[in-house]
Design a protein around this motif. Structure first.
Motif, short mmCIF file in Angstrom:
data_model
loop_
_atom_site.label_atom_id
_atom_site.label_comp_id
_atom_site.label_asym_id
_atom_site.label_seq_id
_atom_site.Cartn_x
_atom_site.Cartn_y
_atom_site.Cartn_z
N GLU A 253 -68.52 22.92 -21.48
CA GLU A 253 -68.09 23.02 -22.88
C GLU A 253 -69.06 23.87 -23.69
N GLY A 254 -68.55 24.93 -24.30
CA GLY A 254 -69.37 25.75 -25.18
C GLY A 254 -70.41 26.60 -24.49
N VAL A 255 -70.38 26.64 -23.15
CA VAL A 255 -71.37 27.42 -22.42
C VAL A 255 -70.92 28.88 -22.33
N MET A 256 -71.75 29.78 -22.77
CA MET A 256 -71.41 31.20 -22.74
C MET A 256 -71.22 31.67 -21.30
N GLY A 257 -70.14 32.36 -21.06
CA GLY A 257 -69.86 32.87 -19.73
C GLY A 257 -69.05 31.92 -18.86
N ALA A 258 -68.73 30.75 -19.43
CA ALA A 258 -67.99 29.75 -18.64
C ALA A 258 -66.48 29.85 -18.84
N GLU A 259 -66.07 30.73 -19.77
CA GLU A 259 -64.64 30.84 -20.02
C GLU A 259 -63.91 31.23 -18.74
N GLY A 260 -62.87 30.51 -18.44
CA GLY A 260 -62.08 30.84 -17.25
C GLY A 260 -62.63 30.30 -15.96
N PHE A 261 -63.74 29.55 -16.01
CA PHE A 261 -64.29 28.98 -14.78
C PHE A 261 -63.28 28.04 -14.15
#
Length: 427
Positions: A253-261
């Motif tokens: 949640e809210g971690v940069m670069g985690a979108e789409g993981f």
């Protein structure tokens, strides 16, 4: 309920003894059972044949997502059993299709295979990985030390704990173990045969140890770089226990670069059926053609009855905001456990977890436990049972709290009061 439960009258003691004798004569002794004979449950409370009441913060080891005897599960079981209980997976039926659609919507485009347990779900992931690497001769799956992936032969081979393997050698080949939360070790462990990495989002049997965001993202990059599958075991830590559908969604949640993981495959069970035996594994849309007709199967997986119950469990969790409750009440539990750790540092070493998957570790210097052959965790569980609360041991010094997702704040507070009363006597 904060003090020791009074001894039951002799007549009910006899009933307990009779039931235990039935077990001793007829049931294989594969479990070291506690001295409890349970007869009924209601919500987060269990009652034994002696009429004693216990606050259940173990939840059947994360299974009883709506507690015990939830009226809507009872009604669903009754209604569906009057229509259709079982048909072979040779045929179609609505509950399985609807449940698969609902689970996909909580993850991402993909497809679901239904089975009966977490171990069986993980077996499906092993086969998915072997199919993926078959043409290149790759078959090896890396799993983590202290992991737990079930009690089948494949499951104990995958599990990173020696105690589950003893006496069952030789192990099923194709599994090796790596340190958890250690990206460098994962990269260095790769061999030309490695085809997948399988991890739990939060290790349960291993002592409530969450994977870090950095580890998850790093494994995703490593698997993409080396053309491997990233597989996740969500059996215990999934189904909203962390406050999100799957633990990786909460961790990232809210971690940069985690979108789409996303992982490539993910196993589910336990809370999925709320007490009805249900397992499943999800396969990312990129790999849904790997397991085609004739490659995998099950007799009982995804029955109309089981799927109807799982749909009802999902409906109640969403309608009643139980993911939010797991998050908020779980934070309360963690805060209170941390307070107790600070008050009793000679007893509690650390507290960790997320949502309703919380644990604490006992110190090695508890005087009252000295001189016993029983592990400290078992002795602590026994003391808590005597005081009216059920929790789950993990290893020799860790205690797990895996309550129903509808545990109330007041009930959580009662649990803390019971624990504090026991700690006060041990201090």
């Amino acid at each position: 309920m904060k003090d020791l439960v009074p001894a039951p009258p002799a007549i009910v003691r006899q009933e307990q003894k009779s039931i235990q004798e039935l077990f001793h004569k007829n049931v294989l002794p594969t479990y070291s059972r506690f001295d409890l004979v349970l007869s009924r449950g209601q919500g987060s409370w269990l009652f034994d044949v002696n009429g004693r009441r216990f606050l259940d913060l173990g939840g059947g080891i994360a299974v009883c997502s709506l507690g015990h005897a939830h009226p809507e599960i009872t009604a669903t079981l009754t209604e569906q059993s009057q229509r259709l209980v079982h048909v072979s997976n040779l045929y179609y039926h609505e509950p399985q299709g609807r449940l698969a659609q609902a689970l996909n919507q909580h993850l991402a485009p993909g497809k679901i295979f239904f089975c009966n347990s977490g171990a069986e779900a993980n077996e499906g992931l092993y086969k998915l990985a072997r199919k993926f690497g078959h043409e290149e001769g790759r078959f090896e799956i890396l799993t983590a030390f202290d992991s737990f992936h079930g009690r089948t032969l494949g499951g104990i081979a995958a599990t990173g704990q020696e105690k589950v393997k003893k006496g069952f050698e030789p192990m099923v080949s194709g599994f090796r173990h790596i340190p958890f939360n250690d990206l460098k070790a994962a990269r260095e462990a790769l061999s030309p045969s490695t085809v997948a990495i399988l991890i739990e989002g939060i290790q349960g049997e291993g002592g409530i140890t969450p994977a870090t965001a950095e580890y998850l993202l790093g494994l995703r990059r490593l698997c993409d770089e080396k053309k491997m599958l990233l597989l996740m075991d969500g059996v215990q830590c999934g189904h909203f226990r962390t406050g999100r559908f799957q633990s990786f969604q909460r961790t990232l949640e809210g971690v940069m670069g985690a979108e789409g993981f996303l992982p490539d495959g993910l196993s589910m069970a336990k809370s999925l059926g709320g007490g009805f035996p249900m397992g499943a594994f999800w396969v990312n849309a990129k790999h849904t053609e790997l397991l085609g007709p004739g490659t995998h199967g099950t007799t009982y997986g995804g029955t109309p009855l089981g799927c109807a119950v799982a749909l009802k469990v999902l409906e109640v969790i969403e309608r009643d905001g139980l993911a939010r409750n797991a998050r908020e009440t779980g934070e309360f539990l963690q805060a209170e456990l941390t307070r107790l750790m600070k008050r009793y540092p000679q007893l509690i070493l650390n507290v960790r977890g997320v949502g309703f998957m919380v644990g604490f570790e006992l110190t090695r210097e508890i005087r009252a436990f000295a001189g016993s052959e029983k592990a400290a965790s078992l002795q602590m569980v026994g003391r808590l049972q005597d005081a009216g609360m059920l929790v789950i041991p993990s290893g020799t010094h860790r205690i797990r709290l895996l309550p129903a997702l509808n545990l109330s704040r007041n009930e959580a507070g009662t649990g803390i009061e019971i624990l504090e009363s026991v700690l006060a006597k041990l201090a």
